[in-house]
Design a protein around this motif. Structure first.
Motif, PDB file in Angstrom:
ATOM      1  N   GLY A  10       0.787  -1.230   0.000  1.00 50.91           N
ATOM      2  CA  GLY A  10       0.000   0.000   0.000  1.00 50.91           C
ATOM      3  C   GLY A  10       0.815   1.274   0.000  1.00 50.91           C
ATOM      4  O   GLY A  10       0.261   2.359   0.244  1.00 50.91           O
ATOM      5  N   ALA A  11       2.103   1.184  -0.292  1.00 47.74           N
ATOM      6  CA  ALA A  11       2.938   2.391  -0.349  1.00 47.74           C
ATOM      7  C   ALA A  11       2.528   3.250  -1.539  1.00 47.74           C
ATOM      8  O   ALA A  11       2.131   2.744  -2.587  1.00 47.74           O
ATOM      9  N   ASN A  12       2.633   4.573  -1.351  1.00 42.94           N
ATOM     10  CA  ASN A  12       2.290   5.510  -2.432  1.00 42.94           C
ATOM     11  C   ASN A  12       3.521   6.029  -3.169  1.00 42.94           C
ATOM     12  O   ASN A  12       3.494   6.232  -4.378  1.00 42.94           O
ATOM     13  N   GLY A  13       4.586   6.271  -2.417  1.00 44.28           N
ATOM     14  CA  GLY A  13       5.819   6.768  -3.004  1.00 44.28           C
ATOM     15  C   GLY A  13       6.967   5.828  -2.698  1.00 44.28           C
ATOM     16  O   GLY A  13       7.031   5.249  -1.607  1.00 44.28           O
ATOM     17  N   TYR A  14       7.874   5.654  -3.662  1.00 41.04           N
ATOM     18  CA  TYR A  14       9.015   4.756  -3.489  1.00 41.04           C
ATOM     19  C   TYR A  14      10.268   5.503  -3.927  1.00 41.04           C
ATOM     20  O   TYR A  14      10.515   5.710  -5.117  1.00 41.04           O
ATOM     21  N   THR A  15      11.049   5.921  -2.943  1.00 43.31           N
ATOM     22  CA  THR A  15      12.262   6.699  -3.206  1.00 43.31           C
ATOM     23  C   THR A  15      13.494   5.840  -2.950  1.00 43.31           C
ATOM     24  O   THR A  15      13.648   5.278  -1.864  1.00 43.31           O
ATOM     25  N   PHE A  16      14.362   5.752  -3.938  1.00 41.96           N
ATOM     26  CA  PHE A  16      15.591   4.969  -3.804  1.00 41.96           C
ATOM     27  C   PHE A  16      16.802   5.890  -3.937  1.00 41.96           C
ATOM     28  O   PHE A  16      16.680   7.046  -4.358  1.00 41.96           O
ATOM     29  N   HIS A  17      17.971   5.374  -3.581  1.00 41.34           N
ATOM     30  CA  HIS A  17      19.184   6.193  -3.590  1.00 41.34           C
ATOM     31  C   HIS A  17      19.936   6.094  -4.913  1.00 41.34           C
ATOM     32  O   HIS A  17      20.179   5.007  -5.433  1.00 41.34           O
ATOM     33  N   LEU A  18      20.319   7.268  -5.422  1.00 37.34           N
ATOM     34  CA  LEU A  18      21.117   7.319  -6.647  1.00 37.34           C
ATOM     35  C   LEU A  18      22.439   6.590  -6.455  1.00 37.34           C
ATOM     36  O   LEU A  18      22.965   5.953  -7.382  1.00 37.34           O
ATOM     37  N   GLU A  19      22.987   6.659  -5.238  1.00 36.11           N
ATOM     38  CA  GLU A  19      24.321   6.110  -4.967  1.00 36.11           C
ATOM     39  C   GLU A  19      24.378   4.589  -5.119  1.00 36.11           C
ATOM     40  O   GLU A  19      25.467   4.014  -5.225  1.00 36.11           O
ATOM     41  N   VAL A  20      23.204   3.935  -5.128  1.00 38.06           N
ATOM     42  CA  VAL A  20      23.190   2.488  -5.368  1.00 38.06           C
ATOM     43  C   VAL A  20      23.750   2.186  -6.758  1.00 38.06           C
ATOM     44  O   VAL A  20      24.481   1.213  -6.965  1.00 38.06           O
ATOM     45  N   PHE A  21      23.428   3.035  -7.723  1.00 37.25           N
ATOM     46  CA  PHE A  21      23.846   2.834  -9.112  1.00 37.25           C
ATOM     47  C   PHE A  21      25.044   3.706  -9.489  1.00 37.25           C
ATOM     48  O   PHE A  21      25.710   3.430 -10.488  1.00 37.25           O
ATOM     49  N   ALA A  22      25.279   4.749  -8.707  1.00 39.45           N
ATOM     50  CA  ALA A  22      26.409   5.649  -8.976  1.00 39.45           C
ATOM     51  C   ALA A  22      27.079   5.975  -7.639  1.00 39.45           C
ATOM     52  O   ALA A  22      26.813   7.024  -7.039  1.00 39.45           O
TER      53      ALA A  22
END
Length: 236
Positions: free
Chosen positions: A165-177
């Motif tokens: 039921g989450a509305n927003g999903y924010t991930f970290h750029l540093e995972v890929f860079a």
């Protein structure tokens, strides 16, 4: 608006009320005046007061000062030079034994969103919340659940958070860079693919940046419409 020194009783009319200001500039000056005076409160016991509703007719300065509160009220919806504010308290600061009640209390106090700090113990040295807790909270609130996912593999958890039921999903750029700069096309593609996956799951994608990560790294992604939210941290 004027200040009155507690000891001398002298009135010090703020210099900005005598100027011909646009609503935008007036808002900026009001914010500056408020901050400046708030600091002075603890140092000189300066007290804020509102000027009398019927100022002396002979004083042009007083006439303009009396118009300030009405101007602020009339243009309150246009004064800001930035997007509308969203208040999103973190549930990480809640009493976990009363988590549902705490979320209800925050919404009743005026919170627009509820910020959910998700940490996996790997990307950051802490272990916090996961999809089961988000799913439990969804049964008790209709608030926007803004999930900040500090995860080493954010793509793996997209579907689980969507189901919870989450509305927003924010991930970290540093995972890929890790350097904070997207250095190759492959990394950029992975970020875009993740944003598309989040949208396909019915959530709004966001990208979080550590303080030392330049915001220019995500500028193009925002301009291209891949990202709906940028979260800038104040700690590494």
């Amino acid at each position: 608006i004027y200040t009155r020194h507690k000891n001398s009783g002298k009135n010090l009319v703020s210099n900005f009320v005598g100027e011909a200001l646009s609503p935008k500039n007036l808002a900026r000056r009001l914010v500056y005046f408020t901050v400046k005076t708030s600091v002075g409160l603890t140092r000189t016991n300066i007290r804020m007061e509102q000027i009398a509703r019927k100022p002396p007719a002979t004083t042009e300065l007083a006439r303009r000062a009396s118009a300030v509160p009405e101007l602020v009220r009339k243009h309150s919806h246009t004064l800001r030079d930035r997007p509308d504010t969203r208040i999103a308290p973190s549930i990480l600061a809640s009493d976990f034994a009363r988590l549902a009640d705490e979320c209800t209390r925050m919404v009743s106090c005026g919170a627009d969103w509820l910020h959910v700090d998700v940490m996996d113990g790997h990307f950051v040295p802490n272990l916090t919340l996961g999809p089961p807790i988000v799913a439990s909270l969804r049964k008790h609130t209709n608030a926007y659940l803004d999930c900040h996912c500090m995860l080493t593999d954010p793509s793996f958890w997209v579907d689980e958070f969507a189901k919870s039921g989450a509305n927003g999903y924010t991930f970290h750029l540093e995972v890929f860079a890790p350097s904070g700069v997207i250095e190759d096309a492959e990394a950029k593609k992975k970020i875009i693919d993740l944003c598309l996956k989040i949208k396909a799951a019915g959530m709004r994608p966001g990208i979080a940046l550590r303080p030392n990560t330049p915001w220019e790294s995500v500028k193009e992604l925002v301009e291209q419409g891949h990202v709906d939210l940028i979260l800038i941290l104040c700690v590494e």
